[in-house]
Structure formats: structure tokens, C-alpha cells
Design a protein around this motif. Structure first.
Motif, PDB file in Angstrom:
ATOM      1  N   LEU A 138      -1.470   0.947 -16.456  1.00 47.16           N
ATOM      2  CA  LEU A 138      -0.338   0.298 -15.801  1.00 47.16           C
ATOM      3  C   LEU A 138      -0.471   0.332 -14.284  1.00 47.16           C
ATOM      4  O   LEU A 138       0.079  -0.521 -13.584  1.00 47.16           O
ATOM      5  CB  LEU A 138       0.964   0.982 -16.221  1.00 47.16           C
ATOM      6  CG  LEU A 138       1.352   0.868 -17.703  1.00 47.16           C
ATOM      7  CD1 LEU A 138       2.594   1.688 -17.988  1.00 47.16           C
ATOM      8  CD2 LEU A 138       1.578  -0.584 -18.086  1.00 47.16           C
ATOM      9  N   LEU A 139      -1.195   1.315 -13.757  1.00 50.31           N
ATOM     10  CA  LEU A 139      -1.362   1.426 -12.303  1.00 50.31           C
ATOM     11  C   LEU A 139      -2.112   0.232 -11.737  1.00 50.31           C
ATOM     12  O   LEU A 139      -1.904  -0.155 -10.583  1.00 50.31           O
ATOM     13  CB  LEU A 139      -2.109   2.717 -11.961  1.00 50.31           C
ATOM     14  CG  LEU A 139      -1.412   4.028 -12.345  1.00 50.31           C
ATOM     15  CD1 LEU A 139      -2.360   5.203 -12.135  1.00 50.31           C
ATOM     16  CD2 LEU A 139      -0.154   4.224 -11.528  1.00 50.31           C
ATOM     17  N   ALA A 140      -3.002  -0.358 -12.534  1.00 49.95           N
ATOM     18  CA  ALA A 140      -3.795  -1.489 -12.049  1.00 49.95           C
ATOM     19  C   ALA A 140      -2.916  -2.683 -11.700  1.00 49.95           C
ATOM     20  O   ALA A 140      -3.295  -3.517 -10.870  1.00 49.95           O
ATOM     21  CB  ALA A 140      -4.842  -1.882 -13.084  1.00 49.95           C
ATOM     22  N   LYS A 141      -1.735  -2.794 -12.321  1.00 57.45           N
ATOM     23  CA  LYS A 141      -0.844  -3.915 -12.014  1.00 57.45           C
ATOM     24  C   LYS A 141      -0.292  -3.840 -10.594  1.00 57.45           C
ATOM     25  O   LYS A 141       0.142  -4.844 -10.032  1.00 57.45           O
ATOM     26  CB  LYS A 141       0.310  -3.941 -13.014  1.00 57.45           C
ATOM     27  CG  LYS A 141      -0.119  -4.198 -14.454  1.00 57.45           C
ATOM     28  CD  LYS A 141       1.087  -4.245 -15.377  1.00 57.45           C
ATOM     29  CE  LYS A 141       0.664  -4.520 -16.818  1.00 57.45           C
ATOM     30  NZ  LYS A 141       1.837  -4.570 -17.731  1.00 57.45           N
ATOM     31  N   TYR A 142      -0.277  -2.642 -10.017  1.00 60.28           N
ATOM     32  CA  TYR A 142       0.278  -2.455  -8.679  1.00 60.28           C
ATOM     33  C   TYR A 142      -0.818  -2.101  -7.680  1.00 60.28           C
ATOM     34  O   TYR A 142      -0.574  -1.428  -6.681  1.00 60.28           O
ATOM     35  CB  TYR A 142       1.338  -1.350  -8.708  1.00 60.28           C
ATOM     36  CG  TYR A 142       2.393  -1.559  -9.765  1.00 60.28           C
ATOM     37  CD1 TYR A 142       3.459  -2.418  -9.541  1.00 60.28           C
ATOM     38  CD2 TYR A 142       2.315  -0.912 -10.999  1.00 60.28           C
ATOM     39  CE1 TYR A 142       4.427  -2.629 -10.519  1.00 60.28           C
ATOM     40  CE2 TYR A 142       3.273  -1.111 -11.984  1.00 60.28           C
ATOM     41  CZ  TYR A 142       4.327  -1.971 -11.736  1.00 60.28           C
ATOM     42  OH  TYR A 142       5.279  -2.181 -12.705  1.00 60.28           O
ATOM     43  N   THR A 145      -0.335  -3.333  -3.990  1.00 62.68           N
ATOM     44  CA  THR A 145       0.739  -2.561  -3.348  1.00 62.68           C
ATOM     45  C   THR A 145       0.250  -1.167  -2.989  1.00 62.68           C
ATOM     46  O   THR A 145       0.516  -0.669  -1.887  1.00 62.68           O
ATOM     47  CB  THR A 145       1.946  -2.464  -4.299  1.00 62.68           C
ATOM     48  OG1 THR A 145       2.390  -3.775  -4.640  1.00 62.68           O
ATOM     49  CG2 THR A 145       3.085  -1.696  -3.652  1.00 62.68           C
ATOM     50  N   CYS A 146      -0.482  -0.546  -3.907  1.00 65.80           N
ATOM     51  CA  CYS A 146      -1.034   0.785  -3.635  1.00 65.80           C
ATOM     52  C   CYS A 146      -2.003   0.746  -2.451  1.00 65.80           C
ATOM     53  O   CYS A 146      -2.000   1.642  -1.603  1.00 65.80           O
ATOM     54  CB  CYS A 146      -1.744   1.327  -4.867  1.00 65.80           C
ATOM     55  SG  CYS A 146      -0.651   1.766  -6.233  1.00 65.80           S
ATOM     56  N   GLY A 147      -2.840  -0.299  -2.392  1.00 64.97           N
ATOM     57  CA  GLY A 147      -3.784  -0.409  -1.288  1.00 64.97           C
ATOM     58  C   GLY A 147      -3.093  -0.581   0.047  1.00 64.97           C
ATOM     59  O   GLY A 147      -3.465   0.065   1.044  1.00 64.97           O
ATOM     60  N   ALA A 187      -2.454   9.126   0.561  1.00 61.23           N
ATOM     61  CA  ALA A 187      -3.150   7.847   0.721  1.00 61.23           C
ATOM     62  C   ALA A 187      -4.425   7.804  -0.109  1.00 61.23           C
ATOM     63  O   ALA A 187      -4.793   6.749  -0.640  1.00 61.23           O
ATOM     64  CB  ALA A 187      -3.467   7.606   2.194  1.00 61.23           C
ATOM     65  N   LYS A 188      -5.119   8.932  -0.249  1.00 56.58           N
ATOM     66  CA  LYS A 188      -6.392   8.907  -0.972  1.00 56.58           C
ATOM     67  C   LYS A 188      -6.189   8.508  -2.433  1.00 56.58           C
ATOM     68  O   LYS A 188      -7.024   7.797  -3.011  1.00 56.58           O
ATOM     69  CB  LYS A 188      -7.084  10.275  -0.872  1.00 56.58           C
ATOM     70  CG  LYS A 188      -6.366  11.409  -1.582  1.00 56.58           C
ATOM     71  CD  LYS A 188      -7.027  12.756  -1.323  1.00 56.58           C
ATOM     72  CE  LYS A 188      -6.285  13.866  -2.070  1.00 56.58           C
ATOM     73  NZ  LYS A 188      -6.830  15.207  -1.742  1.00 56.58           N
ATOM     74  N   ILE A 189      -5.060   8.928  -3.057  1.00 62.80           N
ATOM     75  CA  ILE A 189      -4.809   8.560  -4.453  1.00 62.80           C
ATOM     76  C   ILE A 189      -4.463   7.080  -4.561  1.00 62.80           C
ATOM     77  O   ILE A 189      -4.965   6.367  -5.436  1.00 62.80           O
ATOM     78  CB  ILE A 189      -3.674   9.427  -5.029  1.00 62.80           C
ATOM     79  CG1 ILE A 189      -4.052  10.912  -4.942  1.00 62.80           C
ATOM     80  CG2 ILE A 189      -3.387   9.041  -6.473  1.00 62.80           C
ATOM     81  CD1 ILE A 189      -2.955  11.850  -5.384  1.00 62.80           C
ATOM     82  N   LEU A 190      -3.601   6.601  -3.659  1.00 60.21           N
ATOM     83  CA  LEU A 190      -3.223   5.189  -3.686  1.00 60.21           C
ATOM     84  C   LEU A 190      -4.427   4.284  -3.463  1.00 60.21           C
ATOM     85  O   LEU A 190      -4.576   3.239  -4.119  1.00 60.21           O
ATOM     86  CB  LEU A 190      -2.162   4.925  -2.614  1.00 60.21           C
ATOM     87  CG  LEU A 190      -0.810   5.614  -2.833  1.00 60.21           C
ATOM     88  CD1 LEU A 190       0.072   5.453  -1.605  1.00 60.21           C
ATOM     89  CD2 LEU A 190      -0.113   5.059  -4.056  1.00 60.21           C
ATOM     90  N   SER A 197      -9.206  -0.913  -9.271  1.00 61.43           N
ATOM     91  CA  SER A 197      -8.801  -2.225  -9.775  1.00 61.43           C
ATOM     92  C   SER A 197      -9.611  -3.348  -9.133  1.00 61.43           C
ATOM     93  O   SER A 197     -10.036  -4.288  -9.810  1.00 61.43           O
ATOM     94  CB  SER A 197      -7.310  -2.434  -9.511  1.00 61.43           C
ATOM     95  OG  SER A 197      -6.892  -3.705  -9.937  1.00 61.43           O
ATOM     96  N   PHE A 198      -9.867  -3.242  -7.828  1.00 57.69           N
ATOM     97  CA  PHE A 198     -10.625  -4.269  -7.121  1.00 57.69           C
ATOM     98  C   PHE A 198     -12.056  -4.359  -7.640  1.00 57.69           C
ATOM     99  O   PHE A 198     -12.581  -5.458  -7.867  1.00 57.69           O
ATOM    100  CB  PHE A 198     -10.623  -3.963  -5.626  1.00 57.69           C
ATOM    101  CG  PHE A 198     -11.445  -4.913  -4.801  1.00 57.69           C
ATOM    102  CD1 PHE A 198     -10.954  -6.164  -4.454  1.00 57.69           C
ATOM    103  CD2 PHE A 198     -12.715  -4.566  -4.363  1.00 57.69           C
ATOM    104  CE1 PHE A 198     -11.707  -7.044  -3.692  1.00 57.69           C
ATOM    105  CE2 PHE A 198     -13.479  -5.435  -3.605  1.00 57.69           C
ATOM    106  CZ  PHE A 198     -12.970  -6.679  -3.271  1.00 57.69           C
ATOM    107  N   LEU A 199     -12.682  -3.211  -7.863  1.00 57.01           N
ATOM    108  CA  LEU A 199     -14.070  -3.214  -8.317  1.00 57.01           C
ATOM    109  C   LEU A 199     -14.200  -3.704  -9.759  1.00 57.01           C
ATOM    110  O   LEU A 199     -15.227  -4.285 -10.123  1.00 57.01           O
ATOM    111  CB  LEU A 199     -14.663  -1.813  -8.180  1.00 57.01           C
ATOM    112  CG  LEU A 199     -14.933  -1.360  -6.739  1.00 57.01           C
ATOM    113  CD1 LEU A 199     -15.280   0.117  -6.698  1.00 57.01           C
ATOM    114  CD2 LEU A 199     -16.041  -2.188  -6.116  1.00 57.01           C
ATOM    115  N   VAL A 200     -13.177  -3.459 -10.579  1.00 56.60           N
ATOM    116  CA  VAL A 200     -13.217  -3.989 -11.940  1.00 56.60           C
ATOM    117  C   VAL A 200     -13.176  -5.513 -11.920  1.00 56.60           C
ATOM    118  O   VAL A 200     -13.910  -6.187 -12.654  1.00 56.60           O
ATOM    119  CB  VAL A 200     -12.040  -3.420 -12.765  1.00 56.60           C
ATOM    120  CG1 VAL A 200     -11.894  -4.176 -14.076  1.00 56.60           C
ATOM    121  CG2 VAL A 200     -12.270  -1.947 -13.059  1.00 56.60           C
ATOM    122  N   SER A 201     -12.329  -6.066 -11.063  1.00 53.55           N
ATOM    123  CA  SER A 201     -12.184  -7.522 -11.025  1.00 53.55           C
ATOM    124  C   SER A 201     -13.302  -8.218 -10.248  1.00 53.55           C
ATOM    125  O   SER A 201     -13.590  -9.386 -10.501  1.00 53.55           O
ATOM    126  CB  SER A 201     -10.830  -7.899 -10.413  1.00 53.55           C
ATOM    127  OG  SER A 201     -10.728  -7.406  -9.083  1.00 53.55           O
TER     128      SER A 201
END
Length: 469
Positions: A138-142, A145-147, A187-190, A197-201
Motif C-alpha cells: 500500500l505504501l507504493a500508492k503514496y 508524496t513520500c518522496g 526522511a530516509k524511510i520516506l 516504487s520508482f525503480l519498480v516502475s
């Protein structure tokens, strides 16, 4: 009546296999950790006070209650998680509290009580993450925003006035009254959520090879933009905050996640080359970085800027191989011996053997995290879990390397060992995510429901239905 029930069980969906959750192993290891911490704090009390004070029982009861609650939370909300992660964290945290208590006795301070309060708040956050994040995907959907929030937190201390952001020469804090928060810890976790998520896509962006140079396949120039942006952000943050430790941690996370996603070492070589050039640029522009590098090159000089490092190295030398014994050294003479230099405080009293044992615990923690990341079934979980596990080792290297003279000093603290609210809060969130990924990796898969095959119409039996009157 019995035959239809048996038939329905045969043709229905089979229940999911329960499997061995290993929560009993976790509880046993937590009890073992509590025993080690109790003996250690008793040795400190006997060496410093020649008796066992009442505080020992208060600290012991708080330790058992907090980690007993954490165990129950994992048992309920992440029952298949790795059974060694929480006990390793508990033991590291307990040894940190022992050393902070030992320094409190020598210096008359009261950091131990504050550390237990921070530990309580951290475990509350740990519990909330396990309850509300039921699926790490579910974190990948945000991710975006996290970045954005992660970059904002990372850069915020650098743009704030020095009166509320600077401490010991580095702008790493946001101070509100007596409280201080180090945003880079969160910040390191976000940022890891965003990068995973970026690298998967965009994985194809980094795996496509360009031209060959000296038999090495280089990336295409147009594909270098993400890593160049990360490099510019890392160096910019280092210049703004007058500290390269945060930049090294941030850029190291980017590099290792790109390597996990692509398995191409050229990205690591290219990234380290870029960071070396950027670090040289920061050395030319930031006076504090120059002081840290000069102190690293001349740690035994009479300059006041290297007083901490010099005394810490003398303490390690005094401890030697076996250490002076808990409570028998003098770690309190080093400023910030309970936070930035807690590694050398432990090294003085536990010796090289004890310090290597602590490093092995960190290594085991990282390995268990990587094992979970490899076993999880989704690509986002693999990258996110790998990043979470690697940051444990990278931050330990930056901290331990700085206080032992291997690399220049940084403003980071040892995870779970050192005093500090921001570090504990952020790192227990990190452990909660790692347990969530581990639970997903070890959870038995629910078998698919068998499809009931319907007979062809030509072969179907004729049924006689009586019309109701």
C-alpha cells in the motif's frame, strides 16, 4: 446426514496451512536478551555504587514490560515475521540503556529516564505501524508524496535559521524549546519508499546498456538524469547543512537500491565517483567539512576541534582487547559519550571483543532483513526491504567509522544504542516495516480454490421437479 457434510468439505476450499510462526522462539530470545541486560546493569551498579539500587528494578521492569508488549503486538499483527529481528533490536537497545545509565551515574545526569520515555513513544509508533499498515504494498500508492515530503524534511534544517537548526556546527535539527527533532532520520524511510516504487516502475531505464568503453557497458547518457538529480540533491544538502554524513547516507541509499534493481556494478562505480567529486567540492566550500577532514587526518593534534575524537581513541586504546569491564572505565570524559560517541564508550569498557559482538548483532539484523527481502514475492517489497536492511549497515559504518577515525566524523548516531528521540522513533518505524515485509515473506500462501468442473449438458442427469400445488 454425515455424508453430505463430508462431501461439502471435500469439494470446498481447503483451509490455509497454519505453519510454524516461531513466536515461541522470539519470546525465548527476548527473555535471553533481558537476562543479558539485567546482568550488565547489575555489573554497572556494583562497580559504580558498590550496591544494587532500586533504580535497577525500575529499569528492568520497564524494559520487560515494553518489549513484552512489542512481542504481543508482533504475535497478533505480524505472526509470521522473522523471530530474531525484535530480540536483536531489544538487546542492542538494552545495552545502549545500560551504557547511558553508567554515564548518568558518573556525570550526575538523567538521560536514562528520558531514553526510556523515548523508547515508550517509539514502541507506540511501532505498534501503530503494525496495526494500520497491513500490507507493505500500500505504501507504493503514496510514493511521490513520500518522496516530496522526504526531500522537504531532508532540506528543511538547511534553510531554517541557525538559531533553531544548528547544533555543534551542523544544521541537522529543528529545535522547539527544549525538544529537538532530526528530520533526516524520518526522511530516509520516506525516500526509500519513493525510490523502491520508482525503480519498480522504471527498471528498464537503468538496465538498458549504452556504449562500451574499455569493455564496460556504460548507461545511456539520457538515463543518467535520476542519479544526477540525487547526486546534486545530496551535495546541496551537505553544503546547506554543513555535514557530509547525511549526504553520504542519502546517496548511499540511492546507489544500493539502484544496484539491487539492476544488478549492474557500473551504477555503483559511477555513483561513488560522482560522490567523491561532490565531496571535494563541499570540502572547498564548507569550513566545517574542512575542520572534520583535517581532524580526521590529524586526530592526535592539540587542536580543540579534535578533542572528542582524540579522547575517544585514547579510551579505545585503554580498553584494549578485553575492555576495562562495565563501570570500570572513564567514558564520561568524552563529550557526548552517551550519544555521538556511545560506540567508543562501549568499546572502552567491553573491549574489542565486546565491540565486535555488537557489530555482529547489527550484521545479523541486516542479514535477517535481507533474507526477508529476498523471500518476499513482490518487486516493491524486495527493493524496500533491501533498502531498509542496507541502511542499518550503512549508518553503522558511517557512525563507527567516524568515531574510530576510519572516516571523518559525522552528525549521525548509532541505531538503537545512542541516546536520542528522533533516532529511536524513526528506527522503530523502520523495524516495523521490516517485520511487515518479513511477515508477508514467511506467511504460507492460501491454496487456490479448486474449480468445480460441470458436466456437459448432454451428460447431465434429468431431474424431475414436482410443481407446487
Amino acid at each position: 446426514m454425515a455424508q453430505p457434510e463430508a462431501a461439502s468439505e471435500t469439494h470446498g476450499s481447503a483451509p490455509a496451512p497454519r505453519g510454524n510462526t516461531r513466536r515461541g522462539t522470539e519470546l525465548t530470545m527476548l527473555v535471553f536478551s533481558a537476562a543479558i541486560v539485567t546482568v550488565a546493569i547489575m555489573l554497572v551498579e556494583i562497580s559504580q555504587e558498590n550496591t544494587v539500587t532500586r533504580q535497577l528494578f525500575y529499569y528492568g521492569a520497564a524494559y520487560l514490560a515494553l518489549f513484552g508488549g512489542a512481542h504481543l503486538a508482533v504475535r497478533k499483527w505480524a505472526p509470521y515475521a522473522d523471530p530474531l529481528i525484535l530480540p536483536l533490536v531489544a538487546l542492542l537497545n538494552g545495552l545502549g540503556i545500560v551504557m547511558i545509565h553508567r554515564i548518568d551515574i558518573a556525570s550526575g545526569s538523567s538521560y536514562t529516564i528520558r531514553q526510556i520515555v523515548w523508547l515508550t513513544l517509539s514502541l507506540v509508533l511501532f505498534l501503530l505501524v503494525l496495526i494500520f499498515v497491513k500490507d507493505h504494498r500500500l505504501l507504493a500508492k503514496y510514493s511521490f508524496t513520500c518522496g516530496f515530503v522526504g526531500l522537504a524534511l531532508l532540506a528543511l534544517p538547511g534553510v531554517l535559521p541557525s538559531a533553531i537548526s544548528e547544533a555543534t556546527g551542523a544544521k541537522l535539527w529543528i529545535k522547539i524549546g527544549p525538544l529537538g527533532v532530526q528530520p533526516s532520520e524520518f526522511a530516509k524511510i520516506l525516500l526509500m519508499v519513493f525510490f523502491a516504487s520508482f525503480l519498480v516502475s522504471k527498471r528498464d531505464l537503468f538496465t538498458t546498456a549504452g556504449r562500451k568503453f574499455l569493455n564496460v557497458e556504460l548507461p545511456r547518457p539520457r538515463d543518467l538524469m535520476p542519479i544526477l538529480v540525487a547526486w546534486a540533491a545530496a551535495i546541496g544538502i551537505g553544503v546547506l547543512e554543513k555535514d557530509l554524513g547525511t549526504s553520504l547516507l542519502f546517496f548511499g541509499i540511492v546507489l544500493v537500491m539502484i544496484y539491487i534493481a539492476t544488478e549492474r556494478a557500473i551504477w555503483v562505480v559511477l555513483g561513488l565517483s560522482l560522490f567523491a567529486g561532490g565531496a571535494f567540492l563541499a570540502f572547498q566550500l564548507v569550513g566545517r567539512v574542512q575542520d572534520r577532514v583535517n581532524g580526521w587526518l590529524n586526530p592526535l593534534s592539540e587542536d580543540d576541534t579534535v578533542y572528542q575524537l582524540r579522547e575517544a581513541l585514547f579510551g579505545l586504546g585503554y580498553g584494549g582487547i578485553g575492555g576495562t569491564g562495565l563501570g570500570n572505565g572513564s567514558p564520561e570524559r568524552v563529550p557526548f559519550s552517551f550519544s555521538d560517541f556511545i560506540v567508543t564508550s562501549l568499546g572502552e569498557e567491553l573491549g574489542l571483543v565486546g565491540l565486535m559482538a555488537i557489530f555482529m548483532m547489527y550484521l545479523m539484523l541486516m542479514m535477517r532483513g535481507l533474507r526477508s527481502a529476498l523471500a518476499v514475492r513482490d518487486s516493491f517489497g524486495k527493493l524496500f526491504g533491501g533498502g531498509l536492511s542496507f541502511v542499518l549497515a550503512l549508518q553503522l559504518f558511517v557512525v563507527a567509522g567516524g568515531v574510530t577515525g576510519l572516516i571523518p566524523l559525522t552528525g549521525l548516531t548509532a541505531l538503537f544504542l545512542a541516546y536520542g528521540g528522533s533516532s529511536l522513533l524513526a528506527n522503530y518505524i523502520l523495524i516495523a516495516f521490516l517485520l511487515r515485509i518479513s511477515d508477508a515473506a514467511r506467511r504460507p500462501q492460501t491454496p487456490a480454490k479448486p474449480k468445480q468442473q460441470q458436466a456437459p449438458i448432454a451428460e447431465a442427469h434429468t431431474e424431475l421437479v414436482e410443481r407446487p400445488r
